[in-house]
Scaffold this active site. Structure first.
Site, PDB file in Angstrom:
ATOM      1  N   ARG A 101      -3.661  -1.426  -6.274  1.00 42.08           N
ATOM      2  CA  ARG A 101      -2.848  -2.654  -6.288  1.00 42.08           C
ATOM      3  C   ARG A 101      -3.242  -3.439  -7.529  1.00 42.08           C
ATOM      4  O   ARG A 101      -4.278  -3.153  -8.142  1.00 42.08           O
ATOM      5  CB  ARG A 101      -3.090  -3.477  -5.029  1.00 42.08           C
ATOM      6  N   GLY A 119      -6.457  -9.861   8.119  1.00 42.50           N
ATOM      7  CA  GLY A 119      -6.031 -10.319   9.442  1.00 42.50           C
ATOM      8  C   GLY A 119      -5.019  -9.363  10.022  1.00 42.50           C
ATOM      9  O   GLY A 119      -4.722  -9.388  11.199  1.00 42.50           O
ATOM     10  N   CYS A 161       6.571 -38.800 -19.835  1.00 45.96           N
ATOM     11  CA  CYS A 161       5.132 -39.021 -19.947  1.00 45.96           C
ATOM     12  C   CYS A 161       4.505 -39.311 -18.588  1.00 45.96           C
ATOM     13  O   CYS A 161       3.370 -39.724 -18.497  1.00 45.96           O
ATOM     14  CB  CYS A 161       4.821 -40.118 -20.946  1.00 45.96           C
ATOM     15  N   ARG A 203      -2.885   3.489   8.593  1.00 42.09           N
ATOM     16  CA  ARG A 203      -3.219   2.263   7.855  1.00 42.09           C
ATOM     17  C   ARG A 203      -2.032   1.313   7.835  1.00 42.09           C
ATOM     18  O   ARG A 203      -0.909   1.745   7.640  1.00 42.09           O
ATOM     19  CB  ARG A 203      -3.594   2.624   6.414  1.00 42.09           C
ATOM     20  N   MET A 238      -3.905  -5.394  10.927  1.00 41.82           N
ATOM     21  CA  MET A 238      -4.701  -4.434  11.671  1.00 41.82           C
ATOM     22  C   MET A 238      -5.642  -3.605  10.789  1.00 41.82           C
ATOM     23  O   MET A 238      -5.311  -3.280   9.666  1.00 41.82           O
ATOM     24  CB  MET A 238      -3.764  -3.495  12.389  1.00 41.82           C
ATOM     25  N   SER A 285      11.177 -42.513 -23.322  1.00 36.60           N
ATOM     26  CA  SER A 285      10.211 -41.665 -22.635  1.00 36.60           C
ATOM     27  C   SER A 285      10.287 -41.983 -21.146  1.00 36.60           C
ATOM     28  O   SER A 285      10.130 -43.136 -20.742  1.00 36.60           O
ATOM     29  CB  SER A 285       8.798 -41.902 -23.172  1.00 36.60           C
ATOM     30  N   HIS A 294      -8.091 -45.076  -5.699  1.00 36.15           N
ATOM     31  CA  HIS A 294      -8.625 -45.617  -6.951  1.00 36.15           C
ATOM     32  C   HIS A 294      -9.586 -44.624  -7.588  1.00 36.15           C
ATOM     33  O   HIS A 294      -9.496 -44.312  -8.771  1.00 36.15           O
ATOM     34  CB  HIS A 294      -9.332 -46.950  -6.663  1.00 36.15           C
ATOM     35  N   LYS A 302       0.845  -1.194   0.000  1.00 36.88           N
ATOM     36  CA  LYS A 302       0.000   0.000   0.000  1.00 36.88           C
ATOM     37  C   LYS A 302       0.884   1.248   0.000  1.00 36.88           C
ATOM     38  O   LYS A 302       0.682   2.170  -0.798  1.00 36.88           O
ATOM     39  CB  LYS A 302      -0.887  -0.022   1.251  1.00 36.88           C
ATOM     40  N   TYR A 341      10.154 -33.384 -25.876  1.00 41.50           N
ATOM     41  CA  TYR A 341       8.754 -33.072 -25.621  1.00 41.50           C
ATOM     42  C   TYR A 341       8.276 -33.621 -24.290  1.00 41.50           C
ATOM     43  O   TYR A 341       8.935 -34.469 -23.687  1.00 41.50           O
ATOM     44  CB  TYR A 341       7.844 -33.537 -26.761  1.00 41.50           C
TER      45      TYR A 341
HETATM   46  P1  ADP Z   1      -7.962  -1.948   3.864  1.00 38.20           P
HETATM   47  O1  ADP Z   1      -6.576  -2.451   3.733  1.00 38.20           O
HETATM   48  O2  ADP Z   1      -8.808  -2.751   4.751  1.00 38.20           O
HETATM   49  O3  ADP Z   1      -8.579  -1.621   2.540  1.00 38.20           O
HETATM   50  P2  ADP Z   1      -7.499   0.867   4.122  1.00 38.20           P
HETATM   51  O4  ADP Z   1      -6.305   1.344   4.830  1.00 38.20           O
HETATM   52  O5  ADP Z   1      -7.430   0.896   2.647  1.00 38.20           O
HETATM   53  O6  ADP Z   1      -7.824  -0.575   4.650  1.00 38.20           O
HETATM   54  O7  ADP Z   1      -8.702   1.741   4.651  1.00 38.20           O
HETATM   55  C1  ADP Z   1     -10.015   1.365   4.908  1.00 38.20           C
HETATM   56  C2  ADP Z   1     -10.984   2.363   4.276  1.00 38.20           C
HETATM   57  O8  ADP Z   1     -10.726   3.668   4.711  1.00 38.20           O
HETATM   58  C3  ADP Z   1     -10.824   2.389   2.773  1.00 38.20           C
HETATM   59  O9  ADP Z   1     -12.087   2.503   2.185  1.00 38.20           O
HETATM   60  C4  ADP Z   1     -10.027   3.620   2.530  1.00 38.20           C
HETATM   61  O10 ADP Z   1     -10.282   4.181   1.272  1.00 38.20           O
HETATM   62  C5  ADP Z   1     -10.489   4.538   3.644  1.00 38.20           C
HETATM   63  N1  ADP Z   1      -9.433   5.478   3.990  1.00 38.20           N
HETATM   64  C6  ADP Z   1      -8.199   5.206   4.404  1.00 38.20           C
HETATM   65  N2  ADP Z   1      -7.476   6.321   4.583  1.00 38.20           N
HETATM   66  C7  ADP Z   1      -8.283   7.353   4.266  1.00 38.20           C
HETATM   67  C8  ADP Z   1      -8.117   8.772   4.240  1.00 38.20           C
HETATM   68  N3  ADP Z   1      -6.961   9.331   4.560  1.00 38.20           N
HETATM   69  N4  ADP Z   1      -9.153   9.521   3.865  1.00 38.20           N
HETATM   70  C9  ADP Z   1     -10.329   8.938   3.542  1.00 38.20           C
HETATM   71  N5  ADP Z   1     -10.554   7.618   3.546  1.00 38.20           N
HETATM   72  C10 ADP Z   1      -9.543   6.820   3.900  1.00 38.20           C
HETATM   73 MG    MG Z   2      -7.984  -0.529   1.196  1.00 37.98          MG
HETATM   74 MG    MG Z   3      -8.092  -3.828   6.530  1.00 42.00          MG
END
Ligand code: ADP
Ligand code: MG
Ligand code: MG
Length: 928
Positions: free
Chosen positions: A345, A108, A882, A99, A110, A814, A462, A28, A902
């Protein structure tokens, strides 16, 4: 920035971070940097590196690395300059999101904290500034809850309870119905929840909030959910090590009807269509789209609601694609007519979409042919070649077994092979054969079924092997299912299904469903054809198919096979009409008896081969002479014993009834009694029963005589062909006569005869002498030349060692890597896979299952020696593989390197192998 500074820095502004360095900045973070640097509208922010995370986690007291907080302060200062706002400034507060993000996307980890920087003072500032108390309190209560949950570990349910209480008190159903005062009350209750839970007041200082949040993100890397996830999906420290923290200026999609938020793919991830695909909500914050509180609208609608934003979104899409040259999955937010990109991504797509976008992006000039090929993992293609469950239908699986043979099928459950045949063949129903496990005598049930489900056995049981051979879906070892054959019912947890009830199995995933789920037929799309034709241009290895029947052969051709690399003649014997003749052939006491059975088989085999030749013309067809251990054809000893016991009981009963009838006729001495006695004698003729007993006893005796302690190492392959020359002679004759007949009709054929299980050239010489005699006779009879090639399987360790001498007689080799692997390891496959291999793999004594992934170091070494020695004698000798490995990408790469000509694999693996063969060339070029 010079590299030395870069190396010691922990924190990078989006303008500074290296967008290619996902390991350091997380996926990210790296993309936020990259997008900022190519001029996309990303809210200002910075990334704290994964290296900082690791340092933190490694420190004995879990202390942030020295200097980190200073760097963060400096970056916050810079954010204040860029935004003109102040962190903690009540006049014009700067708010941020915090984030997480590691190198691999990982649920899983945070959750994100939004609106950090709010406190009693800044809240008032936000309200004053926006003139919108409802908005202010909404942001506040979200922040308190997220911070409480994520950073302080307060259970969501505690917040939910307060939230519901206020909603009830205010008599509203929807969150949107809550007033500013309601939200204020919620915020206050939330603050109390936190105080009660932590014993401390909610942190008011924004920098305290930030530091707590950063540590919480770092700690989440070692949280149970994240650790379990990494273990489950084999994410090694090489792939992702530590998580980064992204601090991003907040933008608000919930500032009214000129604001909104959404997620989109630059192209449709389900079918690859070149059109923006996604959803959005007006007047909402990011998390609302994912949370599913309100139903989002399709992205097309944006054109009507906010035309200028729709235009900018299209522009964003083009910029993302032309920069990343890959389909992007991105998040955006619109704040009062301003479009921001918050994340991007590479998009995850199904196979069909991958193939279509590869071909189209090449045509658009976005990527090269090589890149188009490299984008796709060969294994993915297999998905496209089997019917699969309609992805738009949501259904809950009732049981999970092993994905033993790919494809999906629905049908009525049937619990034995005879019923399957009756319902399937005679009544034309679609059936799924459900068994605890299957045996060779169930084979007719396989033919009649759409798919096979067993509650026991593994991927090499089998059921699995036969189903794969037939190209039918199979779920094996679904242990949650208890099959009660007598009651014709199966139990799965709370539920059950009886004979005649419809079930659905998915052999690609191993899932079992009650009821019918529609399937989507596979289609060999024009795009796939194009892509594979590019692969063929690059590849050096040719791909042939393992095919035993004309239907298999036709399918293989459709998949692009350049011939048959292995036709197993024994599969042709599995036909229920032929099996009795084959058994006759095996158990015959005299050569004459055996010849009589062989005379019946000859025309059948000749017809088999002729059809194969016709279908494959002008490609080569490689036929392996009879190979399997004989016990595979014979009835089971214990089964025979049980049947005999039953016959004996029946015999006693019939004899008893005859005696009874005789006595009655004596007593009554009437005509009527005599008639009855005659009828009874006709009906229950003890002689008939005795005859049946005699037959079974003979069979049992023979089965016992033919019993082998170790059938896989026993009387099979060429050994059988030498002890019973008539069998191989019949097959050789059938092949050559079929070829001669095709030749006469002007059909070009290239038959190749292949001898299995050879360990010495003397065996080959012997078989070759049969061939030469028969060949000469047939050429004379037909009066035209009949071409053929004579070669050998290399599947015995000694054959590798003697390759130089075998090549004097064999015109081609083969590798049968299934047997060769068993022989090299001295593992019997069934025992290994059921008993100790899983533990070996788990404890990494062996990294892979050598029956799935070719053991390059051991088996591969033998192969290399055999190639070298074989070509010493015969430099231009074609060499192939084969075994099952012939269809697996990493093994194909090895075969390419080892100089094979082959690979031959099952029909549906042919496209996989074609692509893998191209990848092998590109990997080699890349390495060079
Ligand atoms: P995830 O990995 O679960 O997608 P994100 O970090 O992308 O988590 O964030 C969760 C939500 O919060 C997403 O919809 C993201 O677009 C929104 N979000 C994150 N940061 C901001 C920000 N600075 N302003 C507005 N929305 C945000
Ligand atoms: Mg996201
Ligand atoms: Mg998340």
């Amino acid at each position: 920035m010079d590299t030395a500074t870069y190396a010691t820095k922990h924190v990078f502004a989006f303008e500074e971070g290296n967008g290619k360095d996902k390991k350091l900045l997380g996926g990210k973070g790296a993309n936020l940097c990259e997008m900022t640097q190519i001029g996309l509208n990303v809210p200002p922010g910075f990334v704290i590196s994964t290296a900082a995370c690791l340092e933190y986690l490694d420190s004995p007291t879990r202390a942030l690395p020295a200097g980190l907080i200073d760097e963060v302060h400096a970056q916050m200062k810079a954010l204040e300059v860029k935004t003109g706002k102040g962190f903690g400034n009540p006049e014009d507060p700067l708010l941020v999101s915090v984030r997480s993000g590691s190198a691999m996307s990982m649920p899983g980890m945070m959750d994100t904290i939004l609106n950090l920087g709010l406190n009693t003072a800044t809240l008032q500032g936000l309200i004053r500034q926006t003139g919108d108390p409802r908005f202010g309190y909404d942001a506040y209560r979200r922040f308190i809850q997220l911070f409480g949950k994520v950073a302080l570990g307060v259970a969501d349910s505690l917040f939910d309870a307060e939230f519901e209480a206020v909603k009830e008190q205010a008599h509203v159903k929807d969150d949107v119905g809550l007033s500013a005062a309601d939200l204020e009350e919620i915020s206050e209750r939330f603050l109390k929840v936190i105080e009660a839970h932590t014993g401390k007041p909610f942190p008011e200082d924004p920098f305290d909030q930030l530091e707590i949040a950063i540590k919480a993100v770092f700690n989440s890397w070692m949280g149970k959910r994240a650790v379990d996830y990494r273990r489950q999906f084999n994410i090694t420290t090489d792939m992702a090590h530590g998580t980064a923290v992204n601090v991003v200026t907040m933008v608000f999609g919930n500032r009214g009807n000129d604001s909104g938020t959404g997620v989109a793919f630059t192209r449709n991830p389900a079918n690859g269509e070149n059109k923006l695909f996604g959803e959005y909500l007006t007047n909402a914050q990011g998390e609302d789209v994912v949370a599913g509180i309100r139903t989002p609208k399709p992205i097309d609608r944006l054109k009507n609601e906010m035309p200028e934003m729709a235009r900018q979104l299209d522009e964003l899409r083009d910029k993302l694609e032309s920069h990343y040259r890959e389909i992007q999955d991105f998040e955006f937010t619109i704040e009062r007519g301003q479009l921001y990109c918050l994340q991007t991504r590479n998009g995850k797509m199904n196979a069909q979409a991958m193939v279509r976008t590869s071909v189209e992006m090449e045509r658009e000039g976005l990527i090269s042919k090589q890149e188009a090929l490299l984008r796709i993992k060969p294994d993915l293609l297999e998905q496209m070649l089997f019917p699969r469950l309609d992805p738009t239908i949501r259904a809950e699986a009732v049981a999970q077994g092993l994905p033993a043979s790919p494809g999906a099928a629905s049908g009525i459950a049937v619990f034995d092979a005879d019923r399957a045949e009756q319902m399937g063949k005679e009544l034309g129903q679609k059936v799924i054969l459900v068994r605890e496990e299957t045996k060779p005598e169930d084979i007719h049930g396989f033919f009649a079924s759409e798919g096979i489900l067993t509650s026991r056995g593994g991927k090499t049981s089998h059921a699995a092997v036969v189903a794969r051979g037939m190209g039918k879906p199979c779920v094996a070892g679904a242990e949650g299912i208890v099959v009660d054959v007598n009651r014709r019912e199966a139990y799965v947890g709370e539920s059950s299904f009886r004979e005649g009830q419809v079930i659905t199995i998915d052999g690609t995933t191993g899932k079992v469903y009650l009821g019918a789920i529609p399937t989507v037929e596979p289609d060999f799309t024009p795009e796939l054809n194009t892509l594979l034709s590019w692969a063929d241009e690059v590849a050096r290895l040719k791909v042939l198919a393992n095919a035993d029947t004309p239907d298999d052969a036709r399918r293989a051709l459709k998949y692009g096979a350049r011939g048959i690399g292995l036709a197993r003649t024994e599969r042709m014997f599995n036909d229920p009409a032929r099996l009795p003749i084959v058994i006759e052939m095996i158990v015959a006491d005299t050569p004459e008896q055996r010849q009589a059975a062989l005379d019946l088989l000859l025309p059948l085999q000749r017809a088999d081969f002729r059809e194969l030749f016709e279908v494959m013309s002008p490609n080569p067809v490689t036929i392996r002479l009879l190979d399997p251990p004989i016990h595979e054809f014979l009835p089971d000893e214990h089964q025979l014993e049980r049947e005999l016991a039953e016959l004996h009981r029946l015999g006693e009963t019939t004899r008893g009834m005859v005696v009874l009838a005789g006595t009655m006729s004596l007593i009554h001495a009437s005509d009527r009694a005599r008639v009855e006695l005659d009828t009874m004698r006709r009906m229950v003729d003890p002689a008939l029963v005795e005859e049946a007993i005699a037959k079974k006893e003979t069979m049992l005796r023979k089965v016992r005589v033919l019993y082998e302690t170790n059938p896989m190492l026993g009387h099979r392959g060429v050994r059988l062909g030498i002890t019973f020359p008539e069998i191989y002679q019949m097959q050789i004759r059938a092949i050559l006569e079929a070829a001669a007949e095709c030749g006469r009709r002007g059909i070009e054929v290239h038959p190749q005869m292949m001898v299995p299980q050879v360990c010495t050239v003397e065996e080959l010489k012997k078989v070759k002498s049969y061939v030469d005699t028969i060949h000469e006779e047939i050429q004379q009879r037909y009066g035209h030349p009949v071409p053929f090639k004579f070669g050998t399987m290399i599947e015995v360790v000694r054959a590798c060692m003697r390759a130089e001498s075998l090549a004097e007689v064999a015109e081609f080799f083969s590798f049968g890597t299934n047997d060769l692997t068993q022989a090299t390891f001295s593992f019997s496959r069934e025992d290994a896979e059921n008993k100790f291999l899983p533990l070996y793999n788990q404890s990494t004594i062996l990294h892979d299952n050598p029956f799935e992934v070719l053991d390059v170091k051991g088996v591969g070494k033998l192969m290399k020696l055999a190639v070298e020695w074989g070509r010493t004698t015969r430099p231009d000798m074609p060499i192939s593989i084969c075994g099952e490995h012939g269809g697996h990408p990493s093994s194909i790469a090895f075969c390419h390197e080892a100089g094979l000509d082959y690979v031959s694999c099952s029909g549906p693996r042919v496209p996989v192998a074609r692509l893998a063969a191209a990848h092998a060339v590109m990997a080699q070029q890349g390495a060079a």
